[in-house]
Motif scaffolding. Sequence first.
Motif, PDB file in Angstrom:
ATOM      1  N   VAL A  82       0.868  -1.182   0.000  1.00 34.48           N
ATOM      2  CA  VAL A  82       0.000   0.000   0.000  1.00 34.48           C
ATOM      3  C   VAL A  82       0.900   1.225   0.000  1.00 34.48           C
ATOM      4  N   THR A  83       0.637   2.147  -0.916  1.00 28.94           N
ATOM      5  CA  THR A  83       1.432   3.363  -0.967  1.00 28.94           C
ATOM      6  C   THR A  83       0.508   4.578  -0.967  1.00 28.94           C
ATOM      7  N   ILE A  84       1.106   5.756  -1.139  1.00 29.72           N
ATOM      8  CA  ILE A  84       0.362   7.016  -1.083  1.00 29.72           C
ATOM      9  C   ILE A  84      -0.803   6.986  -2.050  1.00 29.72           C
ATOM     10  N   PRO A  85      -2.019   7.403  -1.621  1.00 28.17           N
ATOM     11  CA  PRO A  85      -2.375   8.057  -0.352  1.00 28.17           C
ATOM     12  C   PRO A  85      -3.152   7.142   0.601  1.00 28.17           C
ATOM     13  N   HIS A  86      -2.968   5.833   0.512  1.00 19.81           N
ATOM     14  CA  HIS A  86      -3.883   4.893   1.174  1.00 19.81           C
ATOM     15  C   HIS A  86      -3.355   4.254   2.470  1.00 19.81           C
ATOM     16  N   LYS A  87      -2.154   4.598   2.912  1.00 23.44           N
ATOM     17  CA  LYS A  87      -1.528   3.860   4.009  1.00 23.44           C
ATOM     18  C   LYS A  87      -2.337   3.896   5.313  1.00 23.44           C
ATOM     19  N   SER A  88      -3.005   4.995   5.568  1.00 21.79           N
ATOM     20  CA  SER A  88      -3.839   5.090   6.773  1.00 21.79           C
ATOM     21  C   SER A  88      -5.286   4.704   6.488  1.00 21.79           C
ATOM     22  N   ASN A  89      -5.792   5.139   5.347  1.00 20.28           N
ATOM     23  CA  ASN A  89      -7.212   4.915   5.028  1.00 20.28           C
ATOM     24  C   ASN A  89      -7.555   3.443   4.811  1.00 20.28           C
ATOM     25  N   ILE A  90      -6.545   2.619   4.552  1.00 21.02           N
ATOM     26  CA  ILE A  90      -6.834   1.209   4.279  1.00 21.02           C
ATOM     27  C   ILE A  90      -7.142   0.427   5.555  1.00 21.02           C
ATOM     28  N   ILE A  91      -6.753   0.932   6.697  1.00 19.03           N
ATOM     29  CA  ILE A  91      -6.858   0.167   7.949  1.00 19.03           C
ATOM     30  C   ILE A  91      -8.271  -0.356   8.237  1.00 19.03           C
ATOM     31  N   PRO A  92      -9.324   0.450   8.072  1.00 22.55           N
ATOM     32  CA  PRO A  92     -10.665  -0.065   8.371  1.00 22.55           C
ATOM     33  C   PRO A  92     -11.106  -1.236   7.489  1.00 22.55           C
ATOM     34  N   TYR A  93     -10.448  -1.432   6.348  1.00 19.53           N
ATOM     35  CA  TYR A  93     -10.846  -2.494   5.421  1.00 19.53           C
ATOM     36  C   TYR A  93     -10.081  -3.798   5.650  1.00 19.53           C
ATOM     37  N   LEU A  94      -9.181  -3.806   6.634  1.00 17.59           N
ATOM     38  CA  LEU A  94      -8.388  -5.000   6.918  1.00 17.59           C
ATOM     39  C   LEU A  94      -8.995  -5.769   8.089  1.00 17.59           C
ATOM     40  N   ASP A  95      -8.609  -7.042   8.198  1.00 20.17           N
ATOM     41  CA  ASP A  95      -9.122  -7.884   9.285  1.00 20.17           C
ATOM     42  C   ASP A  95      -8.327  -7.704  10.569  1.00 20.17           C
ATOM     43  N   GLY A  96      -7.138  -7.113  10.459  1.00 20.38           N
ATOM     44  CA  GLY A  96      -6.315  -6.873  11.634  1.00 20.38           C
ATOM     45  C   GLY A  96      -5.017  -6.212  11.232  1.00 20.38           C
TER      46      GLY A  96
END
Length: 279
Positions: free
Chosen positions: A61-75
């Motif tokens: 994951v690179t810019i600009p998604h490094k923080s925004n991706i967290i809610p879509y992960l299982d952990g």
Amino acid sequence: MKKLFAVLGDPIGHSMSPVMLNDLFSFYHIDAHYLPFQVKAEVLGEAVRGLKALGVGGFNVTIPHKSNIIPYLDGIDELAANIGAVNTVVNENGKLIGYNTDGPGFLKGLKTYVDTLSGQRVLIIGAGGAARAIYFTIAQEKPRAVDIANRTVDRASSLIDDCPYTASSRACSLDMAGKSLKEYDLIIQTTMIGMSPKMDEQPLELTNLRNQSMVCDIIYNPLETQFLHEAIQKGARIQNGIDMFVYQGALAFEKWTGIFPDVERMKEIVLKQLGGKLC
């Protein structure tokens, strides 16, 4: 059937990860392929769900998604949670687990130059995402001090306050840091100042740099920034951003495959793409 790996970002066309990682899959005879996907912020969740449905082995994951991706992960693991950013995702038995290999990648590369950070006085220039990952990682290495210099001192102070690891730190302005450079054994430049095409810029003057200090710049295009060029003239040892880029990729590859790859081979691939050579 080939295993799918990927990198998500916007933009993504400039990424050298596909060339570097596809070479590794071929070199280690792993039946896999790594693809770049340009993903807009508004469809990030759909992209993650699609990759999961396809049984992706993992992705970066690179810019600009490094923080925004967290809610879509299982952990996510502890370091990534503390940093608040993910750059590597592993499919662990059908669950997508996020990690951050930026800070550990920087540290692993740095330790090819410096044996230990214990007792060292460190200055980090910048207070953005890269600075956060590097600061949180270095804080666990028992340095004597890790100070943060930033154009906005309040942002540097907030970064220090956010760190869950014990470290003696102070926030300061770039001007103050420039006047105090003789205090530091290690200086790490984490901003994008000096990156192509604005290669004549640098975040602060190195007039007061101590001879034989270690100076790092996470930029790798150009391979030698104006900041590093001046550091050499002052008698410092230097490190550009190639090591951080390569080692964070190597740690991701290890998480996906269990193999820690040949980093010198990876450097050669990246340098070839940049038109440089391995010294």
